[in-house]
Scaffold this motif. Structure first.
Motif, PDB file in Angstrom:
ATOM      1  N   GLN A 178       4.452   4.706  -0.390  1.00  0.00           N
ATOM      2  CA  GLN A 178       5.044   4.107  -1.571  1.00  0.00           C
ATOM      3  C   GLN A 178       4.942   2.578  -1.573  1.00  0.00           C
ATOM      4  OE1 GLN A 178       9.657   4.359   0.028  1.00  0.00           O
ATOM      5  NE2 GLN A 178       9.182   5.095  -1.999  1.00  0.00           N
ATOM      6  N   VAL A 189      -0.903   6.172   7.161  1.00  0.00           N
ATOM      7  CA  VAL A 189       0.132   6.415   6.161  1.00  0.00           C
ATOM      8  C   VAL A 189       1.501   6.207   6.815  1.00  0.00           C
ATOM      9  CG1 VAL A 189      -0.043   8.912   6.611  1.00  0.00           C
ATOM     10  CG2 VAL A 189       1.158   8.118   4.590  1.00  0.00           C
ATOM     11  N   GLY A 190       2.278   5.269   6.249  1.00  0.00           N
ATOM     12  CA  GLY A 190       3.591   4.998   6.828  1.00  0.00           C
ATOM     13  C   GLY A 190       4.728   5.266   5.862  1.00  0.00           C
ATOM     14  N   CYS A 191       4.440   5.222   4.555  1.00  0.00           N
ATOM     15  CA  CYS A 191       5.535   5.445   3.599  1.00  0.00           C
ATOM     16  C   CYS A 191       5.046   6.078   2.313  1.00  0.00           C
ATOM     17  CB  CYS A 191       6.257   4.138   3.301  1.00  0.00           C
ATOM     18  SG  CYS A 191       5.281   2.959   2.357  1.00  0.00           S
ATOM     19  N   CYS A 235       5.124  -0.438   3.367  1.00  0.00           N
ATOM     20  CA  CYS A 235       4.910  -0.750   4.785  1.00  0.00           C
ATOM     21  C   CYS A 235       3.572  -1.399   5.102  1.00  0.00           C
ATOM     22  CB  CYS A 235       5.094   0.493   5.647  1.00  0.00           C
ATOM     23  SG  CYS A 235       3.720   1.659   5.608  1.00  0.00           S
TER      24      CYS A 235
END
Lengths: 167, 768
Positions: free
Chosen positions: A39, A35-37, A42
């Protein structure tokens, strides 16, 4: 209601708000998907749904009822790495390794899109049935996967080598 | 000057004038002479298989029994107090275990501010959720714990807050009116040699311009997060950290327990770049965990990272250079103001490159800090140098235009033979070689000095160059443990960090060469606060810090082995400096045939294993010598004559960073720095609403970082000349890559178009 994850049938969560990403990470303890964003900006959470690359943070788990999802964990067969995983190591296509599972899943999905003749922004002949995987085609198609360590050159080398040896 | 600053200055002078032989690094590391080992060969990352297969567990990926998930609420005013706080609805929501606010948070000591103690880690020293006061727009005001992340996120949305706002300083212009002298690492950021203003006024050629750089955020792809649990009075923190020991000690102060009672582990870190230190989230998770009696997983949202983890601050820099017609500098001035939080101390030290870069008749360098009500700004990759070289190296280019001189020639003409401001000798400086080799490889002679002269279709094409520079640092606290087993295997244990730099792989190679063992016979343990040493992954100092500590531990190990082996061994009578490890044997350095294997020595001693610790000597070498890494950056930029869009199509980094230990991982460090430099040059900007003090683009959709399509094939070369005074002859290479890039791009854009952009980033609106 169930979804197939890496060949195993898994019950879908009762809470409809659970994303496919959170199902993998929080419920199934498959933290290889990152999980990086949360949304869709990424690409770190990229997985393959019936072979197509999708952003698991933008997918509700319940939407995937009956579908087959492959995560980075599913690419390794009985402890032996996928050839693309080897290529990433050989060409140093990562540093911290956090975006790497998403890059690898994305690359596999991307190569299938090229094979199918799906054009990209930089494809010159839109009517052509076969698209050559030029450096620009590859870079354009992989631009949805951010790498803050800046291992972009190595990623191109790794995918190119894999694609060439897969012909 | 304060008494502390005066004492600091006296100590510094004493180290500068002391004899060389008293200094660490006076005798070159024997590894520099060793030519046939692993050092210098490209070795793939040892943790590669775990990273590519998704089996590497990062901080927020440790599942614990009865674990709950956290969500944070952030203030929406910059300064004032919470007037009303309604949490009942949130507390009653499904799955909620705890709502923590200042009303029920446990009493905690303030986090010691980074720099206030050798192990202090705090990004600021504000009280955390202890009262109703608000200090910046985005400060955490509530923590929700719930059985699932979805439940925590929903419950958080039910909290209602009313504030009483107070006047705040959120505009840079207002803050500048009461700016203060910046102090960095105990020294005022102020340096004056001669009367620079007078020399500038008298100089026949000059530039005198102002450059601006915006706020930046690190944006490692791994969100800041941790898994925390209490076991009685023992606190376990699986963190994403570049300072495990600092974090453990600092959390112990906060919760009033012993340092040993806090265990911070961080085997994998998904990028840091200066941001993975101690911020409020670890403290809040630990406090909430204690209150709830449950382990907690906390992962900040991307917006949350912008709200509570500081980034690089904005700078406004005047650079003025006065020169003779032959290019020699009479005056070098770099002064200006940076924004700074009210409760931290990080005056982005942009003047540092100018201290050692060029010879000049006079100098005036100064950084002032303007306090603002904002989240504490912090270290971000090459703090000071990244933005300082943009201004300095752009000004060099402007002066070269003014003089009608080639910019490389202008730099070479002002090349100093010793440190121009401290007067001490350079330990190793080969920047001219880097420029010559780089210019040759890049085809610099094809550059038309006349701007706007090269057009290819809609694209204007230009070439630019700039100097990269970053200091060699080594911080105190390096301690390493080596364990040698009777099977001839060694383990190095040190509380260091691997965030992707390649540290673990490279240090395994170095240790294998030092002991004379095969790579697979050596293990390096790191990322755990219970291991020896205080080793910050910052300032590009880990390589040197670990190197010096392992050197000391290695010496202790060999001394112990020779002592215990006794008279029966063929090595009897030799001291540690008389022997060298090779192929699993200890050998007489002068007669390598006189040797005994580690396995045989251990059998003779009759032990399963021997464990020793070694402490690195005090880091005096970079005061006694002027120690820096250097590089010459070359850029080809294309600017669309239609849209004003800039594309970087070629880039070369030509580096002089001592001996390169692992070309494979070092190349990735250089490239990674350059890629972040392209971001700094062309797109990165944290937009700050000066009315409300709120960051307006807290997401990867609106804060643009370079993507695959933005990055050309980056070419690299290096001198590979060892620094005789650095462990292994090597310098850290994590930060130099970002330096000089901003100016190289801006100078190329000028060469392409004739437009000089002095405020970053170079977006297309500035080109129209």
């Amino acid at each position: 209601m169930s979804v197939n994850i890496n060949g195993l049938s898994v019950d879908l969560p009762s809470d409809a708000r659970v994303s496919l990403l959170d199902l993998l990470r929080d419920h199934l303890d498959l933290p290889g998907t990152k999980v990086g964003c949360n949304q869709g900006a990424c690409g770190a959470c990229t997985v393959l749904a019936d072979g197509e690359r999708i952003l698991s943070c933008l997918a509700l788990a319940v939407q995937y009822e009956g579908r087959s999802v492959t995560t980075i964990e599913g690419l390794t067969v009985e402890g032996s790495l996928h050839r693309l995983q080897h290529a990433f190591i050989e060409h140093d296509g990562f540093q911290c390794g956090y975006c790497t599972p998403g890059q690898i899943c994305s690359a596999i999905g991307m190569l299938r899109e090229v094979q199918r003749g799906v054009p990209s922004l930089v494809t010159e002949d839109l009517s052509s049935r076969s698209i050559a995987l030029t450096r620009d085609e590859l870079r354009e198609r992989m631009s949805g996967n951010l790498c803050r360590c800046g291992a972009y050159n190595g990623i191109v080398e790794a995918i190119t080598e894999f694609a060439e040896t897969s012909k | 000057m304060s008494i502390k600053e005066a004492a600091h200055a006296v100590m510094k002078k004493a180290v500068q004038v002391a004899p060389d032989k008293w200094m660490p690094g006076a005798t070159p590391d024997p590894l520099i002479r060793q030519k046939h080992g692993l050092i210098g060969t490209p070795v793939s990352r040892l943790d590669g298989p775990q990273k590519v297969s998704g089996t590497a567990r990062f901080a927020a990926e440790f599942p614990l029994e009865r674990m709950v998930y956290a969500a944070l609420n952030y203030s929406t005013i910059a300064k004032g107090r919470i007037r009303e706080l309604h949490t009942a609805e949130a507390a009653a929501a499904p799955g909620v275990v705890l709502v923590m606010t200042h009303l029920n948070a446990p009493r905690m000591t303030r986090v010691p501010l980074f720099g206030s103690n050798a192990k202090a880690a705090g990004g600021d020293d504000l009280p955390i959720m202890q009262d109703e006061r608000i200090h910046w727009n985005g400060e955490p005001i509530a923590v929700v714990l719930a059985e699932s992340q979805e439940q925590a996120d929903y419950a958080k949305s039910l909290i209602r807050v009313a504030y009483e706002a107070e006047p705040s300083v959120t505009t840079f212009e207002v803050a500048k009116a009461s700016s203060e002298q910046g102090v960095f690492q105990g020294e005022p950021l102020l340096l004056e040699i001669g009367d620079a203003e007078a020399a500038l006024a008298a100089a026949p050629h000059k530039v005198d311009v102002v450059y601006r750089t915006p706020r930046h955020n690190h944006n490692p792809i791994e969100l800041h997060g941790a898994t925390v649990a209490w076991d009685g009075d023992e606190l376990i923190v699986h963190d994403a950290s570049q300072c495990v020991t600092h974090t453990a000690w600092s959390l112990a102060q906060v919760f009033d327990i012993e340092e040993e009672q806090v265990h911070v582990t961080s085997p994998y870190v998904g990028g840091g770049f200066g941001s993975k230190t101690l911020w409020q989230y670890q403290v809040l998770a630990a406090a909430a965990s204690r209150l709830a009696g449950r382990p907690v997983r906390i992962v900040l949202s991307r917006e949350g990272v912008y709200r509570i983890v500081g980034g690089r601050t904005l700078t406004e820099q005047r650079v003025a250079i006065g020169a003779q017609a032959d290019g020699r500098f009479d005056a070098l001035i770099q002064t200006g103001v940076v924004g700074m939080g009210r409760h931290n101390n990080m005056p982005e030290p942009f003047m540092l490159p100018a201290k050692s870069a060029y010879k000049s008749g006079t100098f005036r360098l100064q950084v002032e800090a303007a306090r603002m009500d904002m989240v504490g700004n912090t270290f971000m990759r090459a703090p000071g140098e990244a933005v300082g070289t943009f201004a300095l190296e752009s000004a060099l280019d402007e002066l070269a235009v003014n003089l009608g001189m080639d910019p490389i020639e202008l730099r070479i003409r002002n090349e100093p033979d010793k440190d121009p401001t401290s007067g001490v000798p350079f330990s190793s400086r080969h920047i001219v070689e880097a420029y010559v080799a780089g210019a040759e490889r890049f085809g610099w002679n094809q550059r038309n000095p006349k701007p706007g002269a090269r057009r290819e279709g809609e694209w204007l094409v230009g070439l630019g160059c700039a100097t990269a520079t970053y200091p060699y640092y080594r911080m105190p606290g390096g301690v390493a443990r080596i364990t040698l087993t009777n099977r001839g295997r060694a383990t190095v244990s040190i509380a260091a960090h691997e965030m992707g730099m390649g540290t673990a792989t490279t240090q395994t190679m170095v240790t294998a060469d030092r002991l004379g063992l095969a790579l697979q016979c050596v293990t390096v343990e790191y990322g755990d606060s219970h291991l020896p040493g205080v080793v910050l992954a910052g300032g590009s100092q880990q390589t040197a810090s670990i190197g010096a500590a392992v050197t000391a531990a290695h010496d202790a190990l060999i001394t112990e082995l020779l002592k215990l082996a006794g008279k029966e061994s063929v090595l009897s009578g030799l001291d540690s400096e008389d022997v060298i490890g090779r192929d699993g044997y200890l050998c007489d350095i002068h007669k390598p045939d006189r040797r005994e294997s580690y396995v045989s020595l251990m059998a003779r001693i009759g032990r399963e294993q021997i464990t020793v610790e070694g402490t690195a000597p005090p880091p005096l070498e970079f005061t006694h010598w002027s120690m820096h890494s250097h590089g010459a950056m070359f850029c080809e930029a294309r600017v669309s004559g239609v849209t004003g869009e800039t594309r970087v199509t070629r880039f070369l980094g030509s580096f002089d960073c001592g001996r390169i230990l692992n070309p494979k991982t070092a190349a990735s460090q250089f490239r990674g720095g350059i890629v972040m430099g392209l971001g700094l040059a062309l797109m990165e900007e944290t937009q700050f609403d000066e009315r409300k003090g709120r960051i307006m683009n807290p997401s990867l959709a609106e804060y643009h970082v370079p993507v695959q399509m933005d990055v050309p094939e980056i070419d690299l070369i290096w001198t590979d000349i060892p620094d005789p005074h650095a462990p292994m002859g090597a310098h850290g290479v994590g930060e130099i890559g970002i330096t000089g890039v901003g100016a190289a791009v801006a100078n190329a854009v000028y060469n392409a178009t004739g437009t000089r952009v002095r405020d970053l980033p170079i977006t297309l609106d500035k080109m129209l």
